[in-house]
Enzyme design. Structure first.
Site, PDB file in Angstrom:
ATOM      1  N   LYS A 166       4.946  -8.682  16.433  1.00  0.00           N
ATOM      2  CA  LYS A 166       5.580  -9.758  15.824  1.00  0.00           C
ATOM      3  C   LYS A 166       5.526 -11.121  16.901  1.00  0.00           C
ATOM      4  O   LYS A 166       5.135 -11.930  16.116  1.00  0.00           O
ATOM      5  CB  LYS A 166       7.312  -9.590  16.028  1.00  0.00           C
ATOM      6  CG  LYS A 166       7.613  -8.460  14.761  1.00  0.00           C
ATOM      7  CD  LYS A 166       7.422  -8.906  13.477  1.00  0.00           C
ATOM      8  CE  LYS A 166       7.550  -7.901  12.370  1.00  0.00           C
ATOM      9  NZ  LYS A 166       7.067  -8.274  11.170  1.00  0.00           N
ATOM     10  N   TYR A 178       5.583  -2.664  18.887  1.00  0.00           N
ATOM     11  CA  TYR A 178       6.026  -3.223  17.700  1.00  0.00           C
ATOM     12  C   TYR A 178       6.519  -4.762  17.767  1.00  0.00           C
ATOM     13  O   TYR A 178       6.140  -5.460  17.096  1.00  0.00           O
ATOM     14  CB  TYR A 178       7.046  -2.556  17.051  1.00  0.00           C
ATOM     15  CG  TYR A 178       8.004  -3.442  15.906  1.00  0.00           C
ATOM     16  CD1 TYR A 178       7.412  -3.571  14.603  1.00  0.00           C
ATOM     17  CD2 TYR A 178       9.227  -3.990  16.217  1.00  0.00           C
ATOM     18  CE1 TYR A 178       8.073  -4.233  13.683  1.00  0.00           C
ATOM     19  CE2 TYR A 178       9.847  -4.588  15.014  1.00  0.00           C
ATOM     20  CZ  TYR A 178       9.423  -4.652  13.977  1.00  0.00           C
ATOM     21  OH  TYR A 178       9.879  -5.634  12.941  1.00  0.00           O
ATOM     22  N   SER A 226      11.234 -10.923  14.081  1.00  0.00           N
ATOM     23  CA  SER A 226      12.234 -10.146  14.280  1.00  0.00           C
ATOM     24  C   SER A 226      12.977 -10.697  15.501  1.00  0.00           C
ATOM     25  O   SER A 226      12.582 -11.407  16.490  1.00  0.00           O
ATOM     26  CB  SER A 226      11.919  -8.683  14.661  1.00  0.00           C
ATOM     27  OG  SER A 226      12.783  -8.041  15.228  1.00  0.00           O
ATOM     28  N   ASN A 260       0.944  -1.068  -0.012  1.00  0.00           N
ATOM     29  CA  ASN A 260       0.117   0.171   0.048  1.00  0.00           C
ATOM     30  C   ASN A 260       0.757   1.267  -0.206  1.00  0.00           C
ATOM     31  O   ASN A 260       0.230   2.343   0.227  1.00  0.00           O
ATOM     32  CB  ASN A 260      -0.898  -0.092   0.989  1.00  0.00           C
ATOM     33  CG  ASN A 260      -0.307   0.086   2.546  1.00  0.00           C
ATOM     34  OD1 ASN A 260       1.037   0.112   2.458  1.00  0.00           O
ATOM     35  ND2 ASN A 260      -1.169   0.270   3.478  1.00  0.00           N
TER      36      ASN A 260
HETATM   37  P1  NAD Z   1       9.464  -1.604   5.003  1.00  0.00           P
HETATM   38  O1  NAD Z   1       8.693  -0.556   5.656  1.00  0.00           O
HETATM   39  O2  NAD Z   1      10.529  -1.241   4.051  1.00  0.00           O
HETATM   40  O3  NAD Z   1       8.606  -2.500   3.991  1.00  0.00           O
HETATM   41  C1  NAD Z   1       7.588  -2.851   4.558  1.00  0.00           C
HETATM   42  C2  NAD Z   1       6.446  -2.723   3.571  1.00  0.00           C
HETATM   43  O4  NAD Z   1       5.082  -3.013   3.839  1.00  0.00           O
HETATM   44  C3  NAD Z   1       6.338  -1.208   2.990  1.00  0.00           C
HETATM   45  O5  NAD Z   1       6.563  -1.114   1.477  1.00  0.00           O
HETATM   46  C4  NAD Z   1       4.939  -0.721   3.296  1.00  0.00           C
HETATM   47  O6  NAD Z   1       4.470   0.106   2.441  1.00  0.00           O
HETATM   48  C5  NAD Z   1       4.308  -2.056   3.276  1.00  0.00           C
HETATM   49  N1  NAD Z   1       2.924  -2.164   4.178  1.00  0.00           N
HETATM   50  C6  NAD Z   1       2.745  -2.010   5.398  1.00  0.00           C
HETATM   51  N2  NAD Z   1       1.556  -2.082   5.834  1.00  0.00           N
HETATM   52  C7  NAD Z   1       0.862  -2.559   4.694  1.00  0.00           C
HETATM   53  C8  NAD Z   1      -0.447  -2.985   4.468  1.00  0.00           C
HETATM   54  N3  NAD Z   1      -1.413  -2.935   5.726  1.00  0.00           N
HETATM   55  N4  NAD Z   1      -0.818  -3.393   3.409  1.00  0.00           N
HETATM   56  C9  NAD Z   1       0.107  -3.352   2.375  1.00  0.00           C
HETATM   57  N5  NAD Z   1       1.575  -3.092   2.461  1.00  0.00           N
HETATM   58  C10 NAD Z   1       1.875  -2.584   3.720  1.00  0.00           C
HETATM   59  O7  NAD Z   1      10.201  -2.477   6.108  1.00  0.00           O
HETATM   60  P2  NAD Z   1      11.370  -3.555   5.628  1.00  0.00           P
HETATM   61  O8  NAD Z   1      12.417  -3.222   6.562  1.00  0.00           O
HETATM   62  O9  NAD Z   1      11.411  -4.230   4.570  1.00  0.00           O
HETATM   63  O10 NAD Z   1      10.579  -4.963   6.680  1.00  0.00           O
HETATM   64  C11 NAD Z   1      10.024  -5.691   6.158  1.00  0.00           C
HETATM   65  C12 NAD Z   1       9.433  -6.563   7.493  1.00  0.00           C
HETATM   66  O11 NAD Z   1      10.370  -7.228   8.156  1.00  0.00           O
HETATM   67  C13 NAD Z   1       8.384  -6.170   8.057  1.00  0.00           C
HETATM   68  O12 NAD Z   1       7.527  -6.870   8.765  1.00  0.00           O
HETATM   69  C14 NAD Z   1       9.233  -5.712   9.298  1.00  0.00           C
HETATM   70  O13 NAD Z   1       8.619  -5.487  10.569  1.00  0.00           O
HETATM   71  C15 NAD Z   1      10.265  -6.869   9.335  1.00  0.00           C
HETATM   72  N6  NAD Z   1      11.571  -6.720   9.996  1.00  0.00           N
HETATM   73  C16 NAD Z   1      12.481  -5.804   9.599  1.00  0.00           C
HETATM   74  C17 NAD Z   1      13.731  -5.622  10.020  1.00  0.00           C
HETATM   75  C18 NAD Z   1      14.415  -4.382   9.680  1.00  0.00           C
HETATM   76  O14 NAD Z   1      15.485  -4.024  10.529  1.00  0.00           O
HETATM   77  N7  NAD Z   1      14.291  -3.711   8.659  1.00  0.00           N
HETATM   78  C19 NAD Z   1      14.004  -6.295  11.119  1.00  0.00           C
HETATM   79  C20 NAD Z   1      13.280  -7.365  11.736  1.00  0.00           C
HETATM   80  C21 NAD Z   1      12.117  -7.384  11.176  1.00  0.00           C
END
Ligand code: NAD
Ligand code: UDP
Length: 331
Positions: free
Chosen positions: A152, A148, A124, A32
């Site tokens: 998870k 957050y 995470s 989104n």
């Molecule tokens: P990011 O924010 O770059 O990517 C998440 C994507 O999800 C975004 O493009 C956002 O627009 C989309 N999104 C959010 N809610 C939505 C919804 N309701 N419907 C459709 N799209 C939606 O984050 P990232 O760093 O790529 O992380 C991806 C996943 O990995 C997440 O779940 C995050 O919690 C998890 N994670 C990330 C990290 C980190 O350090 N980056 C560490 C552990 C876990």
């Protein structure tokens, strides 16, 4: 196989899309754009040399989620869509619980209805809370200190219960450590809005001169140089772990948890020094007080992923620092 990547326009999802295409999988991205930009899609298409199917969708919308499954013939889901900023989650817990839990429930329900049995979920290392023992192993106790993290952990529980009730359902929970770095093309990487919370995007903004200096949150931790230690993992290594997890869910039923980390902890000063050395840029910094909620040290035992997924991180800290800068300087 056709794989739905929820949140596939984001930092990690965009790299997974590339690795899945490289391995011959068909990819559908649903996002989104709440924390990403449509331009990312063109960049993914440029890297893989074809157009990836994309749907602008909010997975908290049950009707839209069901519609997507109805028309798409999906074989497996990698569910990354979610809000991810720890500090923001303390200010807006309702939005975090709604977005991160409701989207998982909708996806799981759609998977049940359309008989899609394979799911890989982005969890995470934050679910380990304050580590009592290191390195962290998948069986160790979990707890959280912020909304957050709770989303998870709650999602892990929800998916565990669903998999128990549906024995043919196959779920992998991937606990990521600290992803940094970017694709070697420099086209996709991490580009957060506003002032970054995380270390590497903050460093790259200091390197660009957008921010004057890095604030290092504490140098009085019981670590080798007093600064916080984390398990930084190259985002491309992390993305490859998802391809292995997809191969795993295809051939197993039930639920498994895997750490995706390198097993090596680096301090904040290690990161600053390595970034400066490989990119030949000084990073001015000052030591400030500890950040609330930070732990001294956190690193994985990644041996379960090695043994059962056949996955291992191969990129060095130098690669991570070089690729982060290669992306940041052009974006
Ligand atoms: P990011 O924010 O770059 O990517 C998440 C994507 O999800 C975004 O493009 C956002 O627009 C989309 N999104 C959010 N809610 C939505 C919804 N309701 N419907 C459709 N799209 C939606 O984050 P990232 O760093 O790529 O992380 C991806 C996943 O990995 C997440 O779940 C995050 O919690 C998890 N994670 C990330 C990290 C980190 O350090 N980056 C560490 C552990 C876990
Ligand atoms: N950190 C820092 N300054 C910053 C951002 C982070 O000193 O501007 C430190 C933080 O205290 C931790 C490490 O860098 O020790 C990694 O923090 P990050 O927010 O990137 O990831 P976390 O492990 O907290 O999820």
């Amino acid at each position: 196989m056709k794989i739905l990547l929820t949140g596939g326009a984001g930092y990690i999802g965009s790299h997974i899309a590339v690795e899945l295409c490289n391995q011959g999988y068909e990819v559908i991205i649903g996002d989104n754009f709440s924390n990403s930009k449509p331009e990312v899609l063109n960049k993914i298409n440029t890297i893989v040399g074809k157009e990836i199917e994309f749907h602008e969708i909010d997975f908290t919308n049950k009707e839209a989620t069901f519609e997507l499954f109805e028309k798409s013939n999906i074989d497996a889901v990698i569910h990354l869509a979610g809000l991810k900023a720890v500090g923001e989650s303390c200010i807006m817990p309702i939005e975090y619980y709604r977005n991160n839990i409701v989207s998982t429930l909708n996806i799981a329900e759609a998977m049940k209805k359309y008989d899609v049995r394979n799911l890989v979920f982005s969890s995470s290392a934050t679910v380990y809370g304050v580590p009592k023992e290191l390195p962290l192993k998948e069986g160790m106790p979990t707890s959280c200190t912020n909304p957050y993290g709770w989303t998870k952990l709650m999602n892990e529980q929800i998916l565990t219960d669903i998999s128990k009730a549906n024995p043919s359902f196959s779920v992998v929970l991937l606990r990521y450590f600290n992803p940094i770095g970017a694709h070697e093309s420099g086209l996709i990487g991490e580009d957060p809005n506003g002032i970054p919370n995380n270390l590497m995007p903050y460093i790259t903004r200091v390197a660009k001169g957008v921010l004057p200096e890095l604030n290092i949150f504490g140098n009085d931790y019981p670590t080798k140089d007093g600064t916080g230690v984390r398990d930084y993992i190259h985002v491309v290594d992390l993305a490859k772990g998802h391809v292995d997890a997809i191969k795993f869910v295809e051939t197993h039923a039930g639920i498994e948890i895997f750490n995706l980390g390198t097993g090596v902890g680096y301090s904040v000063l290690d990161i600053v020094k390595t970034f400066s050395k490989v990119n030949n840029i000084e990073i001015p910094y000052q030591i400030v007080g500890r950040r609330d909620g930070d732990v001294a040290e956190c690193y994985a035992d990644p041996s379960k992923a090695k043994e059962e997924l056949g996955w291992i991180a191969t990129k060095s800290l130098e690669d991570m620092c070089r690729d982060s800068w290669n992306f940041a300087k052009n974006n």
